[in-house]
Design a protein around this motif. Sequence first.
Motif, PDB file in Angstrom:
ATOM      1  N   ALA A 114     -11.094 -21.903  30.004  1.00 62.55           N
ATOM      2  CA  ALA A 114     -12.673 -21.750  30.136  1.00 62.55           C
ATOM      3  C   ALA A 114     -13.495 -21.841  31.288  1.00 62.55           C
ATOM      4  N   SER A 115     -11.885 -20.628  32.129  1.00 61.82           N
ATOM      5  CA  SER A 115     -12.507 -20.168  33.947  1.00 61.82           C
ATOM      6  C   SER A 115     -12.148 -18.492  33.492  1.00 61.82           C
ATOM      7  N   GLU A 116     -11.708 -18.333  32.400  1.00 61.07           N
ATOM      8  CA  GLU A 116     -11.389 -16.830  32.030  1.00 61.07           C
ATOM      9  C   GLU A 116     -12.535 -16.261  31.539  1.00 61.07           C
ATOM     10  N   ALA A 141     -12.551 -32.491  38.766  1.00 61.69           N
ATOM     11  CA  ALA A 141     -13.032 -32.076  39.793  1.00 61.69           C
ATOM     12  C   ALA A 141     -12.194 -30.848  40.389  1.00 61.69           C
ATOM     13  N   HIS A 142     -12.508 -30.115  41.006  1.00 63.84           N
ATOM     14  CA  HIS A 142     -11.669 -28.988  41.483  1.00 63.84           C
ATOM     15  C   HIS A 142     -11.086 -29.314  42.509  1.00 63.84           C
ATOM     16  N   ILE A 143      -9.438 -28.608  42.235  1.00 63.87           N
ATOM     17  CA  ILE A 143      -8.547 -29.509  43.813  1.00 63.87           C
ATOM     18  C   ILE A 143      -8.782 -28.625  45.314  1.00 63.87           C
ATOM     19  N   LEU A 192     -17.589 -29.451  38.799  1.00 59.45           N
ATOM     20  CA  LEU A 192     -16.502 -29.760  38.252  1.00 59.45           C
ATOM     21  C   LEU A 192     -15.363 -28.362  37.450  1.00 59.45           C
ATOM     22  N   SER A 193     -14.265 -28.965  37.639  1.00 61.74           N
ATOM     23  CA  SER A 193     -13.363 -27.750  36.487  1.00 61.74           C
ATOM     24  C   SER A 193     -13.842 -28.114  35.167  1.00 61.74           C
ATOM     25  N   LEU A 194     -13.494 -29.302  34.460  1.00 60.25           N
ATOM     26  CA  LEU A 194     -14.186 -29.568  33.463  1.00 60.25           C
ATOM     27  C   LEU A 194     -16.020 -30.345  33.415  1.00 60.25           C
ATOM     28  N   ALA A 214     -19.128 -22.547  40.480  1.00 60.70           N
ATOM     29  CA  ALA A 214     -18.541 -21.713  39.286  1.00 60.70           C
ATOM     30  C   ALA A 214     -18.073 -21.486  38.163  1.00 60.70           C
ATOM     31  N   HIS A 215     -17.267 -22.296  37.195  1.00 58.33           N
ATOM     32  CA  HIS A 215     -17.755 -22.907  35.477  1.00 58.33           C
ATOM     33  C   HIS A 215     -19.096 -22.150  35.018  1.00 58.33           C
ATOM     34  N   VAL A 216     -20.109 -22.895  35.392  1.00 62.86           N
ATOM     35  CA  VAL A 216     -21.363 -22.531  35.543  1.00 62.86           C
ATOM     36  C   VAL A 216     -22.374 -21.906  35.954  1.00 62.86           C
ATOM     37  N   VAL A 231      -6.199 -31.009  26.334  1.00 65.91           N
ATOM     38  CA  VAL A 231      -5.975 -29.664  26.403  1.00 65.91           C
ATOM     39  C   VAL A 231      -7.517 -29.469  26.975  1.00 65.91           C
ATOM     40  N   ARG A 232      -8.081 -28.539  27.420  1.00 70.36           N
ATOM     41  CA  ARG A 232      -9.065 -27.715  27.956  1.00 70.36           C
ATOM     42  C   ARG A 232      -9.413 -26.696  27.230  1.00 70.36           C
ATOM     43  N   LEU A 233     -10.828 -26.327  26.154  1.00 69.30           N
ATOM     44  CA  LEU A 233     -11.353 -25.723  25.874  1.00 69.30           C
ATOM     45  C   LEU A 233     -11.964 -24.446  26.261  1.00 69.30           C
TER      46      LEU A 233
HETATM   47  N1  DSN Z   1      -8.611 -23.019  38.680  1.00 69.96           N
HETATM   48  C1  DSN Z   1     -10.084 -22.776  37.552  1.00 69.96           C
HETATM   49  C2  DSN Z   1     -10.282 -23.784  36.219  1.00 69.96           C
HETATM   50  O1  DSN Z   1      -9.499 -23.071  35.916  1.00 69.96           O
HETATM   51  O2  DSN Z   1     -11.479 -24.277  36.491  1.00 69.96           O
HETATM   52  C3  DSN Z   1     -10.794 -23.189  38.754  1.00 69.96           C
HETATM   53  O3  DSN Z   1     -10.623 -22.356  40.203  1.00 69.96           O
END
Ligand code: DSN
Length: 436
Positions: free
Chosen positions: A34-36, A125-127, A175-177, A203-205, A364-366
């Motif tokens: 999801a982050s790429e 949440a993100h780290i 969030l990261s999810l 970041a994600h959105v 798993v996150r997609l």
């Molecule tokens: N590592 C990223 C992710 O996969 O959500 C966020 O930095």
Amino acid sequence: MPEDERGLARTVQEIREAVRRHTVRFERAIPLIASENLLSPYAKELLISDFHSRYAEGLPGERYYEGNEEVDRVERICLDLARRLFRCSFADVRPVSGTVANLAVLKALAEPGDLVGSTQLANGAHISSASFGAFGLRGVKPIHYAWDPERMTIDVPKTRAILLDARPKLCLFGLSLFLFPMPLEELRPTLEEIGARGWYDAAHVLGLIAGGEFQDPLREGCEVLSASTHKTLPGPQHGILLAETKDQAVEKRLASGAFPGVTSNHHLHTMAGLAVALAEHLAFGRAYASQTVRNARALAQALHERGFDVLAEPLGFTRSHTIAVRVAREGGGEAAARKLADAGIITNKNLLPGDTSSKHPGGVRLGTPEVTRVGMKEREMVRIAELFDDLLHKDRPAADVLAAAGELKSGFTTVQYCFGAGEAAYRYYDLVGRDP
Ligand code: DSN
């Protein structure tokens, strides 16, 4: 050539070969992280430009190095495009990543010992907001919001009580999810009541916000936004700060948080690539964001119909680029993600609400940013769900699924939603590592 030099030359070849193998693997794969995302050709060519070799500390027109006239021109364009795309008064493109942008905000708007509102890691949440991440580095302490696992978002009444009691001065949302928008407007009166600033990690959105497909945090009660720039906004790996504020002191503190706070030089080649990505998003971002979300919902629906436990089904699974699948029946997050990767489908294991072990998460996150970027639509999402079903439910051999994934991907190897899209010279996966 001395033996040592020959050995090092072999090492260089080994590195080039590894990158080539990686590139070919991804060309044939179905990448669902999801982050790429993929860069456009015009953005990508700037990453190997001379900008890569230079220093330009400071702001355009106020540098500490000579020779920056064209860097200044590009950075001014980049800042203008960022303010235009996000309709805001302030932008800073010097943070070199999302986490660095988060550190800049913490440097600017918090002091060691402060309480800062945030979401727990297991809830997505993100780290950055962990005590072992950016929060810990700045010495701030997280105050966790209450979570509604059914709705996969913040529980507003319980969180209001927590905030009224703890009274943090800064509240981080993001969030990261990230399946659903955050209830910013519902929490806005509480933030005003306790005098807390709203801060959104987009970041994600980021690309969905810019494309009008998600909430608009700078209009819903957040004064400051930080982000990386390579997820749903398909730019280079970089960071950004944005703000819509009447308080010039906040802008000054953010700028000084970025430099000299958490960067010395910023990365000029990725800044230039970001400028291209912002311009291309102004031109194509609405269509891209809309298809990205439609693809995520189509993938979720197709997986659900094949017996997968996709979270938040009553809410339509997602309103973003991401879906979450609980894979207890399929062997758990780690085993499922590994099996999928061996079959050419790249995902990541992910903590889901209720999980206690980050080593053995239940899901798993997609995400659909990259498959959308190469032109896939709803029909291909159904095909991807069939591959999941074949592999994880019907025990079809990984080698067969790998071949089927490669066959599906073979029609989708050029980047879309950018200038020059689809031209043969712009086959994305041809540009790097092809011919060592
Ligand atoms: N590592 C990223 C992710 O996969 O959500 C966020 O930095």
